[in-house]
Design an enzyme around this catalytic site. Structure first.
Site, PDB file in Angstrom:
ATOM      1  N   GLU A  72       0.818  -1.209   0.000  1.00 19.14           N
ATOM      2  CA  GLU A  72       0.000   0.000   0.000  1.00 19.14           C
ATOM      3  C   GLU A  72       0.853   1.260   0.000  1.00 19.14           C
ATOM      4  OE1 GLU A  72      -2.965   0.443  -0.678  1.00 19.14           O
ATOM      5  OE2 GLU A  72      -3.678  -1.616  -0.603  1.00 19.14           O
ATOM      6  N   TYR A 155      -6.573   7.033   3.681  1.00 15.69           N
ATOM      7  CA  TYR A 155      -6.770   5.965   2.700  1.00 15.69           C
ATOM      8  C   TYR A 155      -6.058   4.679   3.129  1.00 15.69           C
ATOM      9  CZ  TYR A 155      -5.635   2.686  -0.830  1.00 15.69           C
ATOM     10  OH  TYR A 155      -5.446   1.489  -1.461  1.00 15.69           O
ATOM     11  N   ASP A 173      -9.563   5.469  -2.637  1.00 17.20           N
ATOM     12  CA  ASP A 173      -8.406   5.864  -3.442  1.00 17.20           C
ATOM     13  C   ASP A 173      -8.925   6.485  -4.744  1.00 17.20           C
ATOM     14  OD1 ASP A 173      -9.452   3.658  -4.687  1.00 17.20           O
ATOM     15  OD2 ASP A 173      -7.512   2.970  -5.406  1.00 17.20           O
TER      16      ASP A 173
END
Length: 383
Positions: A72, A155, A173
């Site tokens: 991520e 996020y 996102d």
DNA sequence: GAGCCGTGGAA
DNA sequence: TTTCCAAGGCT
């Protein structure tokens, strides 16, 4: 009237928002049928079309939180194709958070070189340290706890919580923003429109397969609900897509006009010693290319080349410099840099600020791409 | 909240 | 060639 429609929609979403109801309320009793249909269609599509990615667990298997976190961070503003090899290298070099925390920042930066946004690497290392020192080497499982860690914003916290721990949250996102804006035909230009889009996205929160749902939205946004040419004819959500019904999904989300990218110029000093080693310096820990290695240069002036006096002042040694033909150009997010290179030879024992690096071991240092372009230009013009 | 912060690939 | 943009965060 478009805005009135939207107001109704959002009020509607809030009033029937099942995730806001108390814990004891029965599941799936008051869920909006459209939201339920979207969830079901998307998950069915995902089960048939999910991408096989290096950091992604096999279907039905819980993902490794470390791998989810690492991926991520790397995927922030960076494409899947670019991240692939970096992720593999990092996993091989640091198989666990503990291993990463036990390493050094310089090692991390060397491995990160070329990936860009180097603050991510600095925060990655910092975060690994915090996870080890404050969480016993185990990632916290809630969105709130994750959000407190360095480099993890709203996020990424939601992404890790949902994907690694199946917490009921929706990471918004760019993909989910786009899919949601189209589903509900929200055309308020970003970033102002984020508020409405994110609010609408929250209506998808569910305790049923939240991790799969998040990844499904991303896969859909990547392969079907694409920015330029959405493949609406094969989209599993087209029956519920407001933008598809009423016209033009490709125009959504609307974005504010971009600002022009300024031009900057600088002169780079390529100084060699008697052994052919080249002078380099470590950049300040913060700011642009923070903590990375680079060559000595003048300041990066906007709009014009540095004056001769400035070049003289910035040069690491008062010697005769020869200009290398050509220029190197590199485009950053917020400006474009054009570089000219001056080449010089240092006397033995010359006193300079920096350290000498043999070209054969350039790769051992954390060189951002802009510096590699300098190396390339020099290599193309052998003396 | 708006600016800063990289890079490479696609259209 | 230029523009856009890709699983954003920090200040």
């Amino acid at each position: 009237m478009a805005s009135k429609k939207r107001q109704c929609l959002l009020a509607d979403l809030c009033s029937r928002d099942d995730h806001r109801k108390p814990e004891h309320s029965k599941m799936n009793t008051s869920i909006d049928p459209q939201v339920a249909r979207i969830r079901a269609s998307l998950l069915a599509w995902y089960d048939a079309h999910r991408r096989d990615l290096p950091w992604r667990a096999k279907s039905g298997v819980r993902a490794d939180p470390y791998a989810v976190w690492l991926s991520e961070i790397m995927l922030q503003q960076t494409t899947v194709a670019t991240v692939g090899p970096y992720f593999g290298n990092f996993k091989a070099q640091w198989p666990t958070v503990g291993a990463m925390a036990a390493g050094s920042l310089d090692e991390i930066l060397v491995a990160w070189q070329g990936l860009g946004y180097y603050a991510r690497a600095r925060n990655l290392y910092k975060c690994a340290g915090v996870v080890v020192s404050e969480h016993g080497g185990v990632f916290p499982e809630t969105e709130d706890e994750l959000r407190k860690l360095p480099g993890i914003g709203s996020y990424t916290a939601a992404a890790i919580a949902s994907i690694a721990f199946d917490q009921p949250c929706v990471p918004v996102d760019g993909n989910i923003e786009r899919v949601t804006a189209r589903l509900y035909d929200i055309d308020i230009p970003l970033p102002k429109g984020k508020k409405d889009i994110h609010a609408a996205a929250q209506s998808f929160i569910s305790k049923d397969r939240p991790g799969d749902f998040a990844q499904a939205m991303m896969d859909l946004g990547s392969g079907v609900c694409a920015p330029r040419s959405p493949k609406c004819d094969i989209c599993p959500l087209n029956a519920d897509c407001q933008a598809y019904k009423t016209g033009n999904p490709a125009r959504l989300p609307v974005k504010a006009p971009k600002k022009i990218r300024p031009e900057r110029c600088c002169v780079v000093f390529w100084l060699e010693n008697a052994d052919g080693d080249v002078l380099m310096q470590k950049r300040p820990e913060t700011g642009l290319l923070g903590g990375m290695t680079g060559f000595v240069s003048t300041s990066w002036r906007e709009g014009a080349w540095p004056e001769p006096t400035e070049i003289e002042t910035a040069s690491p040694l008062s010697i005769e410099w020869a200009e290398i033909p050509g220029e190197a150009v590199h485009v950053f997010t917020h400006f474009r840099l054009t570089m000219r290179v001056l080449k010089g030879k240092a006397q033995k024992g010359a006193n300079v600020d920096g350290f000498w690096v043999a070209p054969t071991v350039f790769a051992e240092h954390a060189l951002p791409t802009v510096m590699k372009k300098v190396i390339k230009l020099v290599g193309e013009n052998p003396s």
